[in-house]
Design an enzyme around this catalytic site. Structure first.
Site, mmCIF file in Angstrom:
data_model
loop_
_atom_site.group_PDB
_atom_site.id
_atom_site.type_symbol
_atom_site.label_atom_id
_atom_site.label_comp_id
_atom_site.label_asym_id
_atom_site.label_seq_id
_atom_site.Cartn_x
_atom_site.Cartn_y
_atom_site.Cartn_z
ATOM 1 C CG ASP A 163 -1.942 0.928 0.923
ATOM 2 O OD1 ASP A 163 -2.356 1.592 0.279
ATOM 3 O OD2 ASP A 163 -3.231 0.689 1.344
HETATM 4 C C1 BGC Z 1 -5.078 3.531 0.220
HETATM 5 C C2 BGC Z 1 -5.448 2.299 -1.440
HETATM 6 C C3 BGC Z 1 -5.471 2.484 -1.697
HETATM 7 C C4 BGC Z 1 -4.030 3.286 -2.172
HETATM 8 C C5 BGC Z 1 -3.586 4.111 -3.671
HETATM 9 C C6 BGC Z 1 -3.661 3.809 -0.478
HETATM 10 O O1 BGC Z 1 -3.605 5.463 1.061
HETATM 11 O O2 BGC Z 1 -5.408 2.815 1.302
HETATM 12 O O3 BGC Z 1 -6.691 1.356 -0.745
HETATM 13 O O4 BGC Z 1 -5.307 1.669 -3.204
HETATM 14 O O5 BGC Z 1 -4.224 4.192 -1.373
HETATM 15 O O6 BGC Z 1 -4.541 5.065 -4.569
#
Ligand code: BGC
Length: 750
Positions: free
Chosen positions: A278
Site C-alpha cells: 500500500d
Molecule cells: C489506500 C489504498 C489505495 C492506495 C492507492 C492508499 O492510501 O490505502 O486502498 O489503493 O492508496 O490510491
C-alpha cells in the site's frame, strides 16, 4: 518495440501460453540491467489523488530514466497516453507501464459504494458493476484497479467500512470473486479487461478503535476463521494482484511479514501473481518503529513483495543491499518477473496502447446503458429500515417537502474514490424528484442545515466537492416553513460523501447534531417524515428510529442515485437490500456483530439488568438493526424447517427446506438466509454463522419451498492447529429473513 524485437508473435504461436510467457520474459530479463529491473519494481503516484506523502518526482523524467514500472491515480486518458508513449518510445527497452487507479465502484458511471453494493446480496449485480467499470476504465487508459477491498469490519467508527462488503466472511467470499470476474473478464488479456487487486492483505478492517492506520492484533484462529476467508476466495478466483495492508500482523508490518506473504499467501494459497504494497508502506516502516528504509526494503523483498508503492525504497536502496549480500539477485529477479508477467498477461507487450484508444474512450464512458445499469443496481442496494403504516412508497400527489443538505448536492452523490465522476453530468436528488413527479405533485425544497454546524468540522467532511454553506438559523427557519405547508416531508440527511472512506474515522458515528436538530423540528410539525439516510457506514439511529415514520438507507448511491432513490420512494421498485453490517443501538456497543462467540454467562433476559451475566447496566445487548435485516413493501412469512435427515455422515449431505410465502400485495424479492451453529467443538464456535443465502422473487400470495444443501464444507473451521476440519457432534441450523429472526432445527454430524 520490445515485443517485436523479442519475436513475440512467433513465441506465442510456438509455445503454450505459460511457456511462451516464460520464454519471452527470460529473453527480456537477459537484456535488463539491475537499475532497469529495480525500476520495474517502482510504482509512482501521478498525484491526482494523494493519500499520503508524495515523493518529489517528475514522471516524465523518471520514466525516461527507466525508474518506473507503473504509475497510478493519473486521471485522464490523454495524460496516460503521453506517459505510456514515453515509456514505450523513450526508454532503452520500451517496456510499457502498468497504469493503476482506485476504481472501486465505477469510473465515470458511478455505482453505489461497495458497502451498499454488498447489501444487494447479489453477486451478479456486483460482477456487472465491475464489468462496466472495466469497460470504462480500460477505454480511459487504465489497466489495473485497486479493488476489491474485502477487509472484514465490525467497527463503524472506521471510515473504510464503506469500501468493503461488511462484517461477514462468507458473504465477502461470495462477493469478492464477483468483482474479480467482472474486472478481469476471461483472463485479463481482452481489450476491456483489466487486472484486479484484492486488498488490504491482511486484517486492515480490524484496526483498533476504528482509527485509520492503527494497530491490529489477533489470534491465528480468528484470522483464519473470520478474517482471511474473503482474500483467499479472491485468490482462488484468480485475482492478478494482491495489495498488502498498512497494519501489523503478529507485530510485523504486513508487507514485511514472511509468514503471511510467503507461507500463507504464496505457499498455502498458491498465489503466483503480483504483490504490491500500500501507499508508502515501506518508507513508513521507520515511523512505525520497525526498520529504516534500506532494511525495510530488504524485509519486504524477503516477504516476496514485488512492487513498492511510492516509497522508492526498492529503487534507491536495493542495489546497495545486493552489494552487501542482504538480498540476492534471484530475489530481485523474482519480483521483476512478477511485474513483467502482469504486463504480459494484460497484453501490454503485444499492444502497449491497447488501453489508450481515445476515440473508444468517448464512446464507452458514461453511456446510456451503463447509467441505466447503475440506476437499477443502486435501487437494489437501498435498505428499508422502518416503514410505519406503509408510509413508503409515497404517492405522486400533493405537496412534498424535500429538506436537507444532501437533497440538492449533485457533487455529493458519488461517495469516496470517485475521482473520474463528473457531477455536472448527473442529477441531484431534487432534480431527479422534480423530474419523477412531473406535474402530478409539487416538490418544495429547503436545505435546512449545514452538514456540521462547525465550519471547520465540515471542511474535511466535504473534501474536494464541498456543499455550499448557509446560516444554520436561517436554514432551519426556512425549512420549517416549507415543511409546515407540505403533506409529507422527505429529509435527506446523514454523512457527506467524504465522511467515509480512507482517513475518515469518526468517534461519533451518528447524524451530526445540527442535522438531528433539523429532523426534530421537522418531526414537530406533526407531518409524516421519511428519512433518506445518506451514509458510508452504519450509524447509531436510535433516536431517529423512534421519531420518524420511515427510514430508507440510500448509502452513497453513485451518479444515478437521484433517479434510483425516486424509483424506490415512489414505488416503481420495491426495496430488496439487507444490511451486511450490524447497526449499533449506541456507540458504547461497538464492536457489535452478529457472529460473536457465546459467553459462559449468556444474559437470560435483555429487558432487565441481570447481575453477573454478560450485559450492560445501561444498554441492551441487542443492536438496533441486526445483520441481514431489511424490510420490503411486501411481507414474507417463513414456515418451519424441514430436514431430510437429522444425522449426516462427513462425506454425505443433507437438505433443509423452508417454505416462504409472499403475504403482502406487491411482488417482492426476499433474501433467505441460512446460518449454522456448531454447539460443542474443540474451539468455541460463533453463536451463528451465515453459510448460504438465496434470493427469491415471489408474486403476492405465492409460496416457494427454498432448499439448502448442507455438506461437511459448511461445517468446517480451522482448529487450534489451523487444520480445516469438521468435528462430529450436534449442530443447529437456522433459516430466516435476518440474523435475529430465525427458525431453528438440530442435526448431528456422525
Ligand atoms: C489506500 C489504498 C489505495 C492506495 C492507492 C492508499 O492510501 O490505502 O486502498 O489503493 O492508496 O490510491
Amino acid at each position: 518495440m520490445i515485443a517485436a524485437a523479442l519475436g513475440f508473435s512467433s513465441l506465442c504461436a510456438a509455445n503454450g501460453k505459460e511457456a511462451a510467457m516464460d520464454t519471452f520474459i527470460d529473453r527480456l530479463m537477459e537484456k535488463m540491467t539491475l537499475q532497469e529491473k529495480l525500476g520495474q519494481l517502482n510504482l509512482v503516484t501521478g498525484g491526482d489523488i494523494v493519500t499520503g506523502h508524495v515523493m518529489k518526482n517528475e514522471l516524465d523524467s523518471l520514466i525516461r530514466k527507466e525508474a518506473i514500472g507503473g504509475v497510478f491515480n493519473v486521471n485522464g486518458p490523454d495524460k496516460i497516453y503521453t506517459l505510456q508513449r514515453t515509456a514505450v518510445e523513450n526508454t532503452r527497452l520500451g517496456i510499457p507501464l502498468l497504469v493503476g487507479m482506485d476504481i472501486i465502484h465505477g469510473y465515470e458511471t458511478v455505482f453505489p459504494i461497495p458497502l451498499a453494493l454488498s447489501c444487494s446480496w447479489n453477486p451478479d449485480a456486483v460482477e456487472r458493476m465491475a464489468r462496466i467499470s472495466a469497460v470504462e476504465a480500460s477505454a480511459s487508459g487504465i489497466n489495473w484497479t485497486y479493488s476489491p477491498m474485502v477487509d472484514i469490519c465490525r467497527d463503524s467508527r472506521w471510515g473504510r467500512i464503506a469500501e468493503g462488503n461488511g462484517e461477514d466472511p462468507y458473504l465477502g467470499s461470495v462477493l469478492g470473486p464477483a468483482y474479480v470476474r467482472g474486472y478481469q473478464g476471461k483472463d485479463m488479456s481482452g481489450k476491456d479487461e483489466i487486472m484486479s487487486c484484492v486488498k488490504h492483505f491482511a486484517l486492515y478492517g480490524a484496526v483498533e478503535a476504528g482509527k485509520d492506520y492503527s494497530t491490529v492484533d489477533m489470534s491465528h484462529q480468528r484470522m483464519f476463521n473470520e478474517y482471511l476467508m474473503p482474500y483467499k476466495a479472491a485468490v482462488d478466483a484468480g485475482v492478478g494482484s494482491v495489495m498488502s495492508s498498512f497494519n501489523l500482523v503478529d507485530g510485523i508490518p504486513a508487507a514485511a511479514n514472511k509468514w503471511l506473504m510467503k507461507d500463507v499467501l504464496r505457499k498455502q494459497w498458491g498465489f503466483d501473481g503480483l504483490l504490491v504494497t500500500d501507499y508508502d508502506v515501506i518508507n513508513e516502516m521507520s515511523k512505525l518503529g520497525y526498520a529504516r528504509l534500506p532494511e525495510a526494503s530488504v524485509k519486504a523483498l524477503e516477504a516476496t513483495t514485488d512492487m513498492d508503492m511510492v516509497s522508492a525504497g526498492y529503487l534507491n536502496t536495493l542495489e546497495q543491499s545486493l552489494k552487501s549480500g542482504k538480498v540476492t539477485m534471484t530475489m530481485i529477479d523474482n519480483a521483476c518477473r512478477k511485474v513483467l508477467e502482469a504486463k504480459y498477461k494484460l497484453g501490454l507487450f503485444s499492444d502497449p496502447y491497447k488501453y489508450c484508444d481515445m476515440a473508444a474512450s468517448k464512446k464507452k464512458v458514461f453511456t446510456k446503458e451503463h447509467r441505466q445499469a447503475a440506476r437499477e443496481i443502486a435501487a437494489e442496494t437501498f435498505v428499508l429500515l422502518k416503514n410505519e403504516g406503509g408510509c413508503l412508497p409515497l404517492q405522486k400527489k400533493g405537496k412534498i417537502a424535500l429538506i436537507g443538505p444532501m437533497a440538492d448536492a449533485a457533487n455529493n452523490m458519488c461517495g469516496m474514490w470517485s475521482m473520474p465522476c463528473r457531477p455536472e453530468k448527473h442529477m441531484s436528488l431534487l432534480e431527479a424528484m422534480r423530474k419523477s413527479v412531473g406535474r402530478q405533485a409539487e416538490v418544495k425544497y429547503a436545505k435546512g442545515s449545514n452538514v456540521y454546524a462547525d465550519e471547520k468540522m465540515e471542511a474535511p467532511a466535504n473534501g474536494i466537492r464541498p456543499i455550499v454553506r448557509g446560516n444554520d438559523d436561517e436554514l432551519l427557519k426556512e425549512a420549517v416553513a416549507v415543511a409546515s405547508e407540505a403533506d409529507v416531508i422527505v429529509a435527506a440527511l446523514g454523512e457527506s460523501a467524504e465522511m467515509s472512506g480512507e482517513s475518515a474515522s469518526r468517534a461519533f458515528p451518528e447524524i451530526p447534531e445540527v442535522q438531528k436538530e433539523l429532523l426534530r423540528s421537522l418531526v414537530a410539525t406533526g407531518k409524516p417524515v421519511v428519512l433518506l439516510l445518506f451514509t458510508g457506514r452504519p450509524l447509531v439511529l436510535t433516536e431517529e428510529n423512534k421519531e420518524v415514520t420511515a427510514i430508507l438507507n440510500v448509502w452513497y448511491g453513485g451518479s444515478e442515485a437521484g433517479e434510483a432513490i425516486c424509483d424506490v420512494v415512489f414505488g416503481e421498485r420495491v426495496p430488496v437490500g439487507k444490511l451486511t453490517t450490524t447497526f449499533p443501538r449506541s456507540i458504547g456497543q461497538i464492536p457489535v456483530y452478529y457472529n460473536h462467540m457465546d459467553t459462559n454467562r449468556p444474559d437470560p433476559d435483555d429487558s432487565v439488568f441481570n447481575r453477573y451475566q454478560s450485559n450492560y447496566i445501561d444498554e441492551s445487548n441487542f443492536p438496533l438493526y441486526p445483520f441481514g435485516y431489511g424490510l420490503s413493501y411486501t411481507t414474507f412469512a417463513y414456515g418451519d424447517l424441514k430436514l431430510d435427515k437429522t444425522e449426516m455422515l462427513q462425506d454425505g449431505e443433507m437438505s433443509v427446506t423452508v417454505n416462504v410465502t409472499n403475504t403482502g400485495d406487491r411482488e417482492g424479492t426476499e433474501i433467505v438466509q441460512l446460518y449454522i451453529h456448531d454447539r460443542y467443538a474443540s474451539l468455541v464456535r460463533p453463536v451463528k454463522e451465515l453459510k448460504d443465502f438465496k434470493r427469491i422473487t415471489l408474486k403476492p400470495g405465492e409460496s416457494l419451498d427454498v432448499t439448502f444443501v448442507i455438506t461437511a464444507d459448511k461445517l468446517k473451521f480451522y482448529n487450534a492447529a489451523l487444520e480445516y476440519v469438521c468435528e462430529p457432534g450436534d449442530f443447529e441450523v437456522m433459516v430466516g429473513p435476518d440474523s435475529n429472526n430465525l427458525h431453528k432445527a438440530e442435526f448431528r454430524l456422525l
